[in-house]
Design a protein around this motif. Structure first.
Motif, short mmCIF file in Angstrom:
data_model
loop_
_atom_site.label_atom_id
_atom_site.label_comp_id
_atom_site.label_asym_id
_atom_site.label_seq_id
_atom_site.Cartn_x
_atom_site.Cartn_y
_atom_site.Cartn_z
N ASP A 43 25.52 65.95 -5.44
CA ASP A 43 25.83 65.17 -6.64
C ASP A 43 27.05 64.27 -6.44
OD1 ASP A 43 27.80 67.06 -6.53
OD2 ASP A 43 27.58 67.74 -8.61
N GLU A 44 27.38 63.99 -5.18
CA GLU A 44 28.51 63.11 -4.82
C GLU A 44 29.88 63.75 -4.99
OE1 GLU A 44 28.18 59.73 -3.72
OE2 GLU A 44 26.02 60.03 -3.67
N SER A 45 29.93 65.02 -5.41
CA SER A 45 31.22 65.69 -5.54
C SER A 45 31.54 66.39 -4.23
CB SER A 45 31.19 66.70 -6.69
OG SER A 45 30.33 67.77 -6.38
N LEU A 46 32.77 66.85 -4.11
CA LEU A 46 33.15 67.63 -2.94
C LEU A 46 34.12 68.72 -3.36
CD1 LEU A 46 36.18 66.55 -1.74
CD2 LEU A 46 34.76 64.61 -1.25
N THR A 47 34.15 69.78 -2.57
CA THR A 47 35.05 70.90 -2.81
C THR A 47 36.00 71.00 -1.64
OG1 THR A 47 33.34 72.09 -4.03
CG2 THR A 47 35.20 73.38 -3.22
N ARG A 48 37.29 71.03 -1.94
CA ARG A 48 38.31 71.22 -0.90
C ARG A 48 38.75 72.67 -0.92
NH1 ARG A 48 41.29 65.82 -0.33
NH2 ARG A 48 39.58 64.80 0.72
N HIS A 49 38.57 73.34 0.17
CA HIS A 49 39.01 74.72 0.30
C HIS A 49 40.42 74.65 0.88
CE1 HIS A 49 34.88 76.13 -0.34
NE2 HIS A 49 34.56 74.99 0.27
N SER A 50 41.39 75.09 0.11
CA SER A 50 42.79 74.94 0.49
C SER A 50 43.52 76.27 0.44
CB SER A 50 43.49 73.97 -0.48
OG SER A 50 42.82 72.74 -0.52
N VAL A 51 44.68 76.29 1.08
CA VAL A 51 45.57 77.45 1.06
C VAL A 51 46.96 76.97 0.68
CG1 VAL A 51 46.60 79.29 2.46
CG2 VAL A 51 44.23 78.63 2.85
N CYS A 52 47.60 77.69 -0.24
CA CYS A 52 48.97 77.36 -0.64
C CYS A 52 49.90 77.72 0.52
CB CYS A 52 49.36 78.14 -1.89
SG CYS A 52 51.07 77.87 -2.39
N GLN A 53 50.73 76.79 0.91
CA GLN A 53 51.65 77.03 2.03
C GLN A 53 52.83 77.90 1.62
OE1 GLN A 53 52.46 73.00 3.33
NE2 GLN A 53 51.00 73.27 5.00
N ASP A 54 53.05 78.08 0.32
CA ASP A 54 54.18 78.90 -0.11
C ASP A 54 53.82 80.36 -0.33
OD1 ASP A 54 55.93 76.77 0.03
OD2 ASP A 54 55.62 76.19 -2.05
N CYS A 55 52.66 80.64 -0.97
CA CYS A 55 52.32 82.03 -1.28
C CYS A 55 51.05 82.52 -0.61
CB CYS A 55 52.23 82.24 -2.80
SG CYS A 55 50.76 81.54 -3.57
N GLY A 56 50.27 81.62 0.02
CA GLY A 56 49.06 82.02 0.74
C GLY A 56 47.81 82.12 -0.13
N GLN A 57 47.90 81.80 -1.41
CA GLN A 57 46.75 81.86 -2.31
C GLN A 57 45.69 80.85 -1.87
OE1 GLN A 57 46.17 83.86 -5.00
NE2 GLN A 57 44.20 82.88 -5.34
N ARG A 58 44.42 81.28 -1.88
CA ARG A 58 43.31 80.36 -1.59
C ARG A 58 42.96 79.62 -2.87
NH1 ARG A 58 39.71 82.09 3.05
NH2 ARG A 58 41.05 83.51 4.18
N VAL A 59 42.76 78.30 -2.74
CA VAL A 59 42.51 77.45 -3.90
C VAL A 59 41.30 76.57 -3.57
CG1 VAL A 59 43.46 75.68 -5.41
CG2 VAL A 59 44.97 77.41 -4.44
N HIS A 60 40.37 76.46 -4.53
CA HIS A 60 39.22 75.58 -4.39
C HIS A 60 39.39 74.44 -5.37
CE1 HIS A 60 36.99 78.54 -1.97
NE2 HIS A 60 37.66 79.41 -2.72
N ILE A 61 39.39 73.21 -4.86
CA ILE A 61 39.58 72.02 -5.68
C ILE A 61 38.27 71.23 -5.66
CG2 ILE A 61 40.89 69.89 -5.95
CD1 ILE A 61 43.09 71.35 -4.22
N VAL A 62 37.71 70.98 -6.84
CA VAL A 62 36.47 70.20 -6.95
C VAL A 62 36.85 68.78 -7.31
CG1 VAL A 62 34.28 69.95 -8.14
CG2 VAL A 62 35.18 72.24 -7.66
N VAL A 63 36.38 67.83 -6.48
CA VAL A 63 36.63 66.41 -6.70
C VAL A 63 35.31 65.75 -7.06
CG1 VAL A 63 37.51 64.29 -5.67
CG2 VAL A 63 38.47 66.50 -4.99
N GLU A 64 35.27 65.12 -8.23
CA GLU A 64 34.02 64.48 -8.67
C GLU A 64 34.03 63.01 -8.33
OE1 GLU A 64 33.56 65.37 -12.78
OE2 GLU A 64 32.97 67.40 -12.35
#
Length: 64
Positions: A43-64
């Protein structure tokens, strides 16, 4: 030239600006996220799988 208005583009041709805020970690609120993988979707969107450099939390960012 005196008395003349400056040239203006018609409203449909004017450039526009979109402001957005940097994604932040939901745990520590740091903006220091490092993307380690990007997934594209049909659907033309993308998901960025990221990691916080300060606490190590995994974060998923959806870009439309």
């Amino acid at each position: 030239m005196e008395g003349e208005e400056p040239h203006r583009l018609p409203s449909r041709e004017r450039p526009y600006v979109v402001y957005f805020e940097r994604p932040r970690c939901p745990v520590c609120h740091s903006s220091r996220l490092r993307a380690h993988r990007t997934s594209r979707h049909g659907d033309e969107s993308l998901t960025r799988h990221s990691v916080c450099q300060d606490c190590g939390q995994r974060v998923h960012i959806v870009v439309e």
